[in-house]
Design an enzyme around this catalytic site. Structure first.
Site, PDB file in Angstrom:
ATOM      1  N   LYS A  69     -36.463  15.972  -0.452  1.00 47.63           N
ATOM      2  CA  LYS A  69     -35.220  16.175   0.299  1.00 47.63           C
ATOM      3  C   LYS A  69     -34.355  17.146  -0.475  1.00 47.63           C
ATOM      4  CE  LYS A  69     -32.151  14.692   3.452  1.00 47.63           C
ATOM      5  NZ  LYS A  69     -32.000  16.098   3.873  1.00 47.63           N
ATOM      6  N   LYS A  93     -31.167  12.802  -8.297  1.00 46.90           N
ATOM      7  CA  LYS A  93     -30.055  12.302  -7.481  1.00 46.90           C
ATOM      8  C   LYS A  93     -30.551  11.245  -6.492  1.00 46.90           C
ATOM      9  CE  LYS A  93     -27.047  15.464  -6.273  1.00 46.90           C
ATOM     10  NZ  LYS A  93     -26.329  16.524  -5.516  1.00 46.90           N
ATOM     11  N   LYS A 105     -35.784  21.705  -2.602  1.00 46.19           N
ATOM     12  CA  LYS A 105     -34.704  22.679  -2.400  1.00 46.19           C
ATOM     13  C   LYS A 105     -35.302  23.940  -1.816  1.00 46.19           C
ATOM     14  CE  LYS A 105     -30.244  22.774  -3.106  1.00 46.19           C
ATOM     15  NZ  LYS A 105     -29.308  21.638  -3.045  1.00 46.19           N
ATOM     16  N   THR A 189     -19.555  13.766   0.879  1.00 44.53           N
ATOM     17  CA  THR A 189     -19.658  14.027  -0.562  1.00 44.53           C
ATOM     18  C   THR A 189     -18.391  13.570  -1.272  1.00 44.53           C
ATOM     19  OG1 THR A 189     -21.143  15.851  -0.155  1.00 44.53           O
ATOM     20  CG2 THR A 189     -19.994  15.874  -2.259  1.00 44.53           C
ATOM     21  N   ASN A 219     -14.993  22.222   1.323  1.00 45.26           N
ATOM     22  CA  ASN A 219     -15.308  20.918   1.920  1.00 45.26           C
ATOM     23  C   ASN A 219     -15.033  19.773   0.943  1.00 45.26           C
ATOM     24  OD1 ASN A 219     -17.323  18.611   2.107  1.00 45.26           O
ATOM     25  ND2 ASN A 219     -17.494  19.455   4.149  1.00 45.26           N
ATOM     26  N   SER A 350     -26.891  11.979   4.573  1.00 44.10           N
ATOM     27  CA  SER A 350     -28.039  12.693   5.146  1.00 44.10           C
ATOM     28  C   SER A 350     -29.190  11.714   5.377  1.00 44.10           C
ATOM     29  CB  SER A 350     -28.522  13.788   4.184  1.00 44.10           C
ATOM     30  OG  SER A 350     -27.836  14.978   4.423  1.00 44.10           O
TER      31      SER A 350
HETATM   32  P1  NAD Z   1     -17.257  25.212  -0.127  1.00 44.13           P
HETATM   33  O1  NAD Z   1     -17.884  26.543   0.013  1.00 44.13           O
HETATM   34  O2  NAD Z   1     -16.753  24.517   1.103  1.00 44.13           O
HETATM   35  O3  NAD Z   1     -16.032  25.294  -1.162  1.00 44.13           O
HETATM   36  C1  NAD Z   1     -16.126  25.889  -2.416  1.00 44.13           C
HETATM   37  C2  NAD Z   1     -14.717  26.153  -2.907  1.00 44.13           C
HETATM   38  O4  NAD Z   1     -14.787  26.641  -4.249  1.00 44.13           O
HETATM   39  C3  NAD Z   1     -13.947  27.191  -2.086  1.00 44.13           C
HETATM   40  O5  NAD Z   1     -12.623  26.737  -1.910  1.00 44.13           O
HETATM   41  C4  NAD Z   1     -13.938  28.417  -3.006  1.00 44.13           C
HETATM   42  O6  NAD Z   1     -12.808  29.240  -2.800  1.00 44.13           O
HETATM   43  C5  NAD Z   1     -13.870  27.729  -4.341  1.00 44.13           C
HETATM   44  N1  NAD Z   1     -14.213  28.579  -5.469  1.00 44.13           N
HETATM   45  C6  NAD Z   1     -15.211  29.496  -5.571  1.00 44.13           C
HETATM   46  N2  NAD Z   1     -15.141  30.113  -6.771  1.00 44.13           N
HETATM   47  C7  NAD Z   1     -14.096  29.545  -7.420  1.00 44.13           C
HETATM   48  C8  NAD Z   1     -13.527  29.747  -8.697  1.00 44.13           C
HETATM   49  N3  NAD Z   1     -14.028  30.654  -9.542  1.00 44.13           N
HETATM   50  N4  NAD Z   1     -12.446  28.991  -9.054  1.00 44.13           N
HETATM   51  C9  NAD Z   1     -11.943  28.067  -8.202  1.00 44.13           C
HETATM   52  N5  NAD Z   1     -12.449  27.837  -6.989  1.00 44.13           N
HETATM   53  C10 NAD Z   1     -13.514  28.578  -6.612  1.00 44.13           C
HETATM   54  O7  NAD Z   1     -18.320  24.301  -0.881  1.00 44.13           O
HETATM   55  P2  NAD Z   1     -18.410  22.719  -0.939  1.00 44.13           P
HETATM   56  O8  NAD Z   1     -19.350  22.257   0.113  1.00 44.13           O
HETATM   57  O9  NAD Z   1     -17.063  22.117  -1.057  1.00 44.13           O
HETATM   58  O10 NAD Z   1     -19.185  22.551  -2.320  1.00 44.13           O
HETATM   59  C11 NAD Z   1     -18.537  22.670  -3.553  1.00 44.13           C
HETATM   60  C12 NAD Z   1     -19.454  22.186  -4.654  1.00 44.13           C
HETATM   61  O11 NAD Z   1     -19.864  20.863  -4.356  1.00 44.13           O
HETATM   62  C13 NAD Z   1     -20.742  22.999  -4.819  1.00 44.13           C
HETATM   63  O12 NAD Z   1     -21.105  22.966  -6.196  1.00 44.13           O
HETATM   64  C14 NAD Z   1     -21.746  22.209  -4.035  1.00 44.13           C
HETATM   65  O13 NAD Z   1     -23.075  22.432  -4.501  1.00 44.13           O
HETATM   66  C15 NAD Z   1     -21.278  20.808  -4.350  1.00 44.13           C
HETATM   67  N6  NAD Z   1     -21.761  19.841  -3.371  1.00 44.13           N
HETATM   68  C16 NAD Z   1     -21.335  19.899  -2.068  1.00 44.13           C
HETATM   69  C17 NAD Z   1     -21.841  18.984  -1.175  1.00 44.13           C
HETATM   70  C18 NAD Z   1     -21.372  18.959   0.254  1.00 44.13           C
HETATM   71  O14 NAD Z   1     -21.820  18.061   0.997  1.00 44.13           O
HETATM   72  N7  NAD Z   1     -20.488  19.827   0.679  1.00 44.13           N
HETATM   73  C19 NAD Z   1     -22.778  18.020  -1.578  1.00 44.13           C
HETATM   74  C20 NAD Z   1     -23.181  17.982  -2.931  1.00 44.13           C
HETATM   75  C21 NAD Z   1     -22.656  18.911  -3.807  1.00 44.13           C
END
Ligand code: NAD
Length: 421
Positions: A69, A93, A105, A189, A219, A350
């Site tokens: 997954k 995880k 992945k 998340t 998000n 998920s």
């Molecule tokens: P997203 O794209 O919705 O948001 C990312 C945010 O980070 C944006 O606001 C962007 O402007 C900001 N950002 C980018 N570069 C930056 C910097 N240098 N300094 C400060 N902010 C910065 O992504 P997301 O879904 O919220 O995911 C964020 C993290 O969480 C990622 O590492 C992702 O792998 C992890 N994650 C997300 C999920 C999920 O379900 N959304 C699940 C597991 C892990």
């Protein structure tokens, strides 16, 4: 994340966890290498009639505990090494959360912002055409990741259904609700991290009103700020890729959400409601109780780790703390709730989506929240207990917890077919 040797870096965690368990060296050997990584070149027709090709991968790292997954990311810097590392993390995880999955992945090396919507759809469908033999509801189940979303998952699920000649919603999660997506996936998340912090708050000595800094306001960042803010905690600083704002009295979350909904940076709220501009580089060192990295990898490194004033770090991002920084935080007595536990709410919901697709019966959002809370609290408590009993960090404890389960499953498969089971 283009540095070669990323997987070698990640494997340090495996060796560390193994040193706390009495497990067969063969188990470690099996987990040191991905089971299979397939590389293809996807060729699509562009809107102007030309053809363009893109490198793409799918890695099934380990399937001992169930079908693999993991998400599919569209990013110009993606590499095989990155895909395999992310698949390794997914293996651990899923094991931490006791989900019946292995880790996988996928990625396409592309900047999706440079494609039209029609080109993006053709690329998404091409990915499924190339990998239809590898994925499957009981074999390998993709999901969204960086720069992929529910719309793309919808196209992919549709392409898979066309190839198979029948609907197979359980092949992909993170789908639109109309195609069998689950309620509660949007904020899963952040919500998982929120339940974890709430459950361990007393053990961690957190006060009734915490001051919180959130790095990244997408998000994960927006939802954690909303959930904790609604409980009366103060969000004292937030950042995104274009700027940062802070307020000792607490930021107005509505203003921040409004700015993001309009496509503006959080920095655009400076001057309103007492919001003051901050240098985004200073966010990590803001005076607060809880720091939430929710942006990219390696944001807390040996340059800024000693500036962290928070008592607790909740890793909603994947890999936001480098191993060197991790050691600095541990030395300074800062507890890190590690990514493979802290952000596992996403893959857990998920899993709920997959279960609902398979049974053809759908749960209401309250049921999703309750089930997520139960799992986050159960596994969070187990990791906490391992960490206390063995006097190790929460990160090492999470890897120990996961590795114990992986080793048990690998051994249960039998050793005669060890490397092919
Ligand atoms: P997203 O794209 O919705 O948001 C990312 C945010 O980070 C944006 O606001 C962007 O402007 C900001 N950002 C980018 N570069 C930056 C910097 N240098 N300094 C400060 N902010 C910065 O992504 P997301 O879904 O919220 O995911 C964020 C993290 O969480 C990622 O590492 C992702 O792998 C992890 N994650 C997300 C999920 C999920 O379900 N959304 C699940 C597991 C892990």
């Amino acid at each position: 994340m283009t540095v070669d040797g990323l997987l070698d870096h990640a494997l340090v965690r495996l060796d560390e966890a193994a040193s706390h368990l009495n497990i067969d060296q063969d188990v470690i050997e099996k987990l040191k290498f991905p089971r299979e990584t397939t590389k293809v070149r996807l060729m699509i027709r562009m809107d102007d009639g030309s053809r363009k090709s893109f490198l793409a991968w799918r890695c099934r790292y380990d399937d001992t505990r169930g079908p693999t997954k993991g998400g599919i990311r569209f990013h110009p810097d993606s590499t095989a090494d990155e895909v395999e590392t992310l698949a390794f993390w997914m293996t651990f995880k899923c094991a931490v959360m006791n989900l019946p999955y292995g880790g996988g992945k996928g990625a396409v090396q592309v900047d999706p912002r440079k494609l039209s919507k029609a080109e993006l759809e053709r690329l998404s469908r091409a990915y499924i055409q190339a990998f239809a033999r590898i994925i499957g509801p009981d074999r390998d189940i993709p999901a969204p990741d960086l720069y992929t979303n529910s719309m793309i998952m919808g196209w992919m699920a549709d392409e898979y259904a066309q190839i198979k000649g029948q609907a197979e919603p359980a092949v992909i999660t993170g789908k639109p609700i109309a195609l069998g997506g689950s309620l509660g996936r949007g904020d899963a998340t952040a919500r998982g991290g929120y339940y974890l912090v709430r459950h361990l708050a007393e053990d961690l000595g957190l006060g009734q009103t915490m001051r919180i800094a959130v790095q990244g306001f997408g998000n994960a960042g927006q939802n954690i700020a909303s959930l904790l803010g609604a409980d009366g905690h103060k969000i004292v600083a937030v950042s995104d890729s274009e700027g940062a704002v802070g307020s000792k009295a607490g930021l107005h979350i509505d203003l921040l959400l409004e700015a993001k909904a309009k496509g503006q940076s959080v920095a655009s709220t400076a001057g309103q409601g007492g919001h003051e501009l901050l240098d985004p580089k200073d966010l990590v060192g803001v005076d607060c109780d809880l720091l939430v990295p929710a942006a990219l990898e390696n944001m807390i490194d040996c340059q800024n780790a000693s500036s962290v004033k928070a008592k607790l770090v909740l890793e909603l991002a994947n890999g936001p703390v480098t191993p060197e920084a991790d050691a600095i935080l541990a030395r300074n007595g800062i507890v890190v709730l590690p990514d493979i536990l802290a952000n596992a709410g996403g893959v857990t919901v998920s899993y709920f989506e997959w279960v609902q697709n398979k049974q053809g019966y759908y749960w209401d959002v309250e049921e999703i929240h309750e089930r997520l809370k139960t799992i986050m609290e159960r596994e969070g408590r187990a990791v906490w207990n391992i960490s206390r009993e063995r006097e190790i960090t929460m990160r090492t404890a999470a890897y120990v917890h996961a590795l114990g389960r992986l080793a048990e499953a690998i051994e249960a498969h039998g050793t005669q077919n060890f490397f092919t089971s």
